[in-house]
Design an enzyme around this catalytic site. Structure first.
Site: not given
Ligand code: LCS
Length: 393
Positions: A111, A208, A183, A58
């Protein structure tokens, strides 16, 4: 080999290399929760920081470090913190920089859950927030108060593809001694590097483009200077949202082909955006590479490509959009983005369903907006797929 003066694709290929006694070319997966000390004195020295070395996963792990070093190198940061998800990355940053009475200013159309965690969870601990249309820097300027602890922008924003001027935001934030976080998920480190434009922190959902294979969830924060990194690290290690070494290894494996994936998906996206824009059944298309994008010139300035994310609306609104999504066969109807395959989804009922309809409409997320994450298939098959699905509309 030092990567200091090497070009981007050489860094993608070699950054985060781990020196291994057997000469393993692929970084080993240190799948362990804890690390043995040679003596009680050594354990004491590790905990007190007198000696470098690993203690407990951790707190730190060589495989996770390899990934952190690789992404930090691509973003031009001094270090990075990998996290269990993108949400763990943003939440950890909010926990580190905000507190009771502190305010965060954010992009309105980000998001959904990133905005939601502030509005629904951090607010319970007295955190204040203003989500504004950050495409106009004046809206950020007006929201700044003595209590502002963080400006957090998402550009291009999910799912409106609105673009915010990173350099102008950084200048404004620094006039007021406020850190700026960006972001950068939609662009990936290949197409935009916010630290070079003045930001203090870059965040990615590594779920992503960085991983790119639709098989791992992960996040990362990259820092320009040590004080913010150390402050956030302390919070991350105690809150426990760190990334597991096996997860880190998979993401590092995915990262090695990011250059090829991003380039191919972008070539496809350019053609698809032009195809959709010229289609009589399409109301509008929002893609940074199109001259019709309101911030097309800013996109050219701060991004080195247009990426592979776009949104559009089918004439006939929501009903027509749903028909399209139900009739594609090459594209997959699923949330998430940035993988090797094309995904299509409906933000108002899916990724941004947690926002109120008023907040969604205010930030440009219309009920009929469809989001497309273009993948690496043959572009002719993708266009044929859209053409056939549009016939059913
Ligand atoms: N920031 C952006 C721009 C994102 O598109 C997402 C997830 C996150 C943060 C959060 O990341 P995660 O915790 O899911 O790794 N975006 C998603 C979307 O547009 N569809 O499903 C997840």
């Amino acid at each position: 080999m030092s990567l200091k003066n090497k070009k981007r694709d050489t860094k993608v290929t070699h950054a985060g290399h781990v020196k291994d006694p057997f000469g393993s070319v692929s970084p080993p997966i240190y799948q362990t929760s804890t690390f043995a000390f040679e003596s009680a004195d050594q354990g004491d020295a590790r905990f007190s920081g007198k000696e470098d070395g690993y203690i407990y996963t951790r707190i730190g792990n060589p495989t996770t470090d390899a990934l952190q070093n690789a992404v930090a190198s691509l973003e031009g940061g001094i270090g990075a913190l990998a996290t269990a998800s993108g949400m763990a990355a943003s939440s950890t940053l909010f926990m580190a920089l905000l507190g009771s009475g502190k305010q965060i200013i954010g992009t309105d159309a980000m998001y959904g859950p990133t905005r939601g965690v502030v509005e629904n969870e951090f607010s319970r601990f007295g955190v204040k927030y203003d989500f504004v249309d950050s495409t106009d820097i004046e809206n950020i300027r007006k929201a700044i108060r003595p209590e502002t602890g963080l400006i957090f922008i998402e550009t291009p924003a999910n799912p409106t593809i609105n673009i915010t001027d990173i350099q102008a935001c950084a200048d404004l934030a620094h006039e007021h001694n406020i850190p700026l976080a960006v972001d950068n998920t939609f662009m990936s480190p290949m197409l935009q590097n916010p630290l070079a434009l003045g930001a203090d922190i870059v965040m990615h959902s590594m779920t992503k483009f960085i991983n790119g294979h639709t098989d791992v969830v992960g996040g990362i924060l990259v820092f320009k200077e040590s004080a913010l990194l150390q402050k956030t690290k302390k919070v991350l290690l105690s809150m426990g949202g760190t990334m597991d070494p096996h997860q880190a290894w998979l993401v590092l494996r995915g990262l090695r082909t990011i250059s090829l994936r991003v380039e191919k998906a972008q070539q496809n996206a350019v053609k698809i955006s032009e195809y959709l824009e010229n289609h009589q059944k399409i109301e509008w298309v929002r893609y940074p590479g199109l001259t019709s994008h309101p911030q097309h010139n800013l996109a050219k300035q701060q991004m080195s490509g247009s990426g592979s994310m776009m949104s559009f609306e089918v004439k006939g609104g929501l009903g027509a959009g749903k028909k399209l999504m139900d009739n594609v066969t090459v594209a997959t109807l699923a949330v998430s983005l940035g993988g090797y395959e094309t995904l299509i989804q409906h933000p108002a009922s899916m990724t941004h369903a947690g926002m109120s309809q008023d907040a969604r409409l205010d930030s440009g997320i219309t009920n009929g907006l469809v989001r497309l994450s273009v993948g690496c298939e043959d572009v002719e098959d993708l266009i044929d797929d859209l053409e056939n699905a549009l016939k059913s509309v």
